[in-house]
Write a protein that holds these residues in place. Structure first.
Motif, PDB file in Angstrom:
ATOM      1  N   UNK A  59       0.666  -1.300  -0.012  1.00 41.03           N
ATOM      2  CA  UNK A  59      -0.047  -0.106   0.040  1.00 41.03           C
ATOM      3  C   UNK A  59       0.854   1.447  -0.237  1.00 41.03           C
ATOM      4  N   UNK A  60       1.984   1.267   0.815  1.00 44.10           N
ATOM      5  CA  UNK A  60       2.824   2.276   0.787  1.00 44.10           C
ATOM      6  C   UNK A  60       3.424   2.640  -0.442  1.00 44.10           C
ATOM      7  N   UNK A  61       4.024   1.588  -0.883  1.00 38.10           N
ATOM      8  CA  UNK A  61       4.564   1.640  -2.423  1.00 38.10           C
ATOM      9  C   UNK A  61       3.596   2.163  -3.385  1.00 38.10           C
ATOM     10  N   UNK A  62       2.465   1.812  -3.392  1.00 35.22           N
ATOM     11  CA  UNK A  62       1.390   2.477  -4.426  1.00 35.22           C
ATOM     12  C   UNK A  62       1.141   3.906  -4.108  1.00 35.22           C
ATOM     13  N   UNK A  63       1.044   4.237  -2.839  1.00 36.94           N
ATOM     14  CA  UNK A  63       0.962   5.605  -2.300  1.00 36.94           C
ATOM     15  C   UNK A  63       2.101   6.487  -3.130  1.00 36.94           C
ATOM     16  N   UNK A  64       3.410   6.024  -2.729  1.00 36.26           N
ATOM     17  CA  UNK A  64       4.530   6.690  -3.247  1.00 36.26           C
ATOM     18  C   UNK A  64       4.606   6.735  -4.726  1.00 36.26           C
ATOM     19  N   UNK A  65       4.043   5.791  -5.358  1.00 37.10           N
ATOM     20  CA  UNK A  65       4.109   5.837  -7.032  1.00 37.10           C
ATOM     21  C   UNK A  65       2.950   6.636  -7.560  1.00 37.10           C
ATOM     22  N   UNK A  68      -0.807  11.319  -3.430  1.00 36.68           N
ATOM     23  CA  UNK A  68      -1.837  11.142  -2.380  1.00 36.68           C
ATOM     24  C   UNK A  68      -3.237  11.620  -3.243  1.00 36.68           C
ATOM     25  N   UNK A  69      -3.175  12.390  -4.127  1.00 34.80           N
ATOM     26  CA  UNK A  69      -4.452  12.716  -4.796  1.00 34.80           C
ATOM     27  C   UNK A  69      -5.113  11.583  -5.370  1.00 34.80           C
ATOM     28  N   UNK A  70      -4.260  10.678  -6.080  1.00 31.57           N
ATOM     29  CA  UNK A  70      -4.940   9.576  -6.883  1.00 31.57           C
ATOM     30  C   UNK A  70      -5.450   8.470  -5.717  1.00 31.57           C
ATOM     31  N   UNK A  71      -4.604   8.399  -4.615  1.00 31.00           N
ATOM     32  CA  UNK A  71      -4.926   7.184  -3.744  1.00 31.00           C
ATOM     33  C   UNK A  71      -6.273   8.084  -2.888  1.00 31.00           C
ATOM     34  N   UNK A  72      -6.510   9.195  -2.755  1.00 29.83           N
ATOM     35  CA  UNK A  72      -7.657   9.783  -2.025  1.00 29.83           C
ATOM     36  C   UNK A  72      -8.740   9.448  -3.066  1.00 29.83           C
ATOM     37  N   UNK A  73      -8.594   9.484  -4.434  1.00 31.44           N
ATOM     38  CA  UNK A  73      -9.833   9.099  -5.143  1.00 31.44           C
ATOM     39  C   UNK A  73      -9.982   7.723  -5.097  1.00 31.44           C
TER      40      UNK A  73
END
Length: 133
Positions: A59-65, A68-73
């Motif tokens: 999950x953290x790797x996805x957040x870094x890649x 934050x805006x994409x993860x929030x959506x």
């Protein structure tokens, strides 16, 4: 073979491999994390905290890649689909609570039944040899 030394012929030896993944695969992985934890009852802040925590490597790797805006959506979309349902598991069967009083405020900490019948009182049923009186 010593306990700590790996054996290349052991079929149960754990082997990890890295697979190449593009941004779409990372986005799908982020959806899976968000959906799973949204189904478990996490809210928006808890889900974002999960993605920001390095302990959750995927999950953290996805957040870094993805950022934050994409993860929030992704989180918002998963919460709209799965975050509305709240589950409460109660396994009482057809138990009638109205016939029982619960002791509180320093009284006895047990359920008191004002009128136990032989069917409800297992001890009296055993003493009567399983017969109802």
């Amino acid at each position: 073979m010593p306990y700590q030394d790996p054996d290349h012929t052991d079929p149960n030896m754990l082997v990890g491999v890295m697979l190449p993944a593009d941004a779409e695969a990372t986005r799908d992985m982020a959806y899976v994390f968000a959906e799973e934890f949204a189904r478990m009852g996490y809210d928006r802040g808890q889900l974002l905290g999960l993605f920001k925590t390095p302990f959750y490597g995927g999950a953290h790797g996805a957040y870094r890649q993805l950022g934050e805006t994409e993860i929030l959506s992704i989180i918002d979309e998963c919460l709209n689909a799965w975050g509305q349902a709240k589950f409460s598991i109660l396994d009482f069967g057809s138990f009638d609570f109205a016939q029982y009083r619960f002791a509180i405020d320093g009284q006895k900490d047990e359920i008191q039944n004002p009128d136990p019948s032989p069917i409800q009182n297992l001890k009296s049923k055993i003493q009567n040899g399983g017969r109802e009186e």
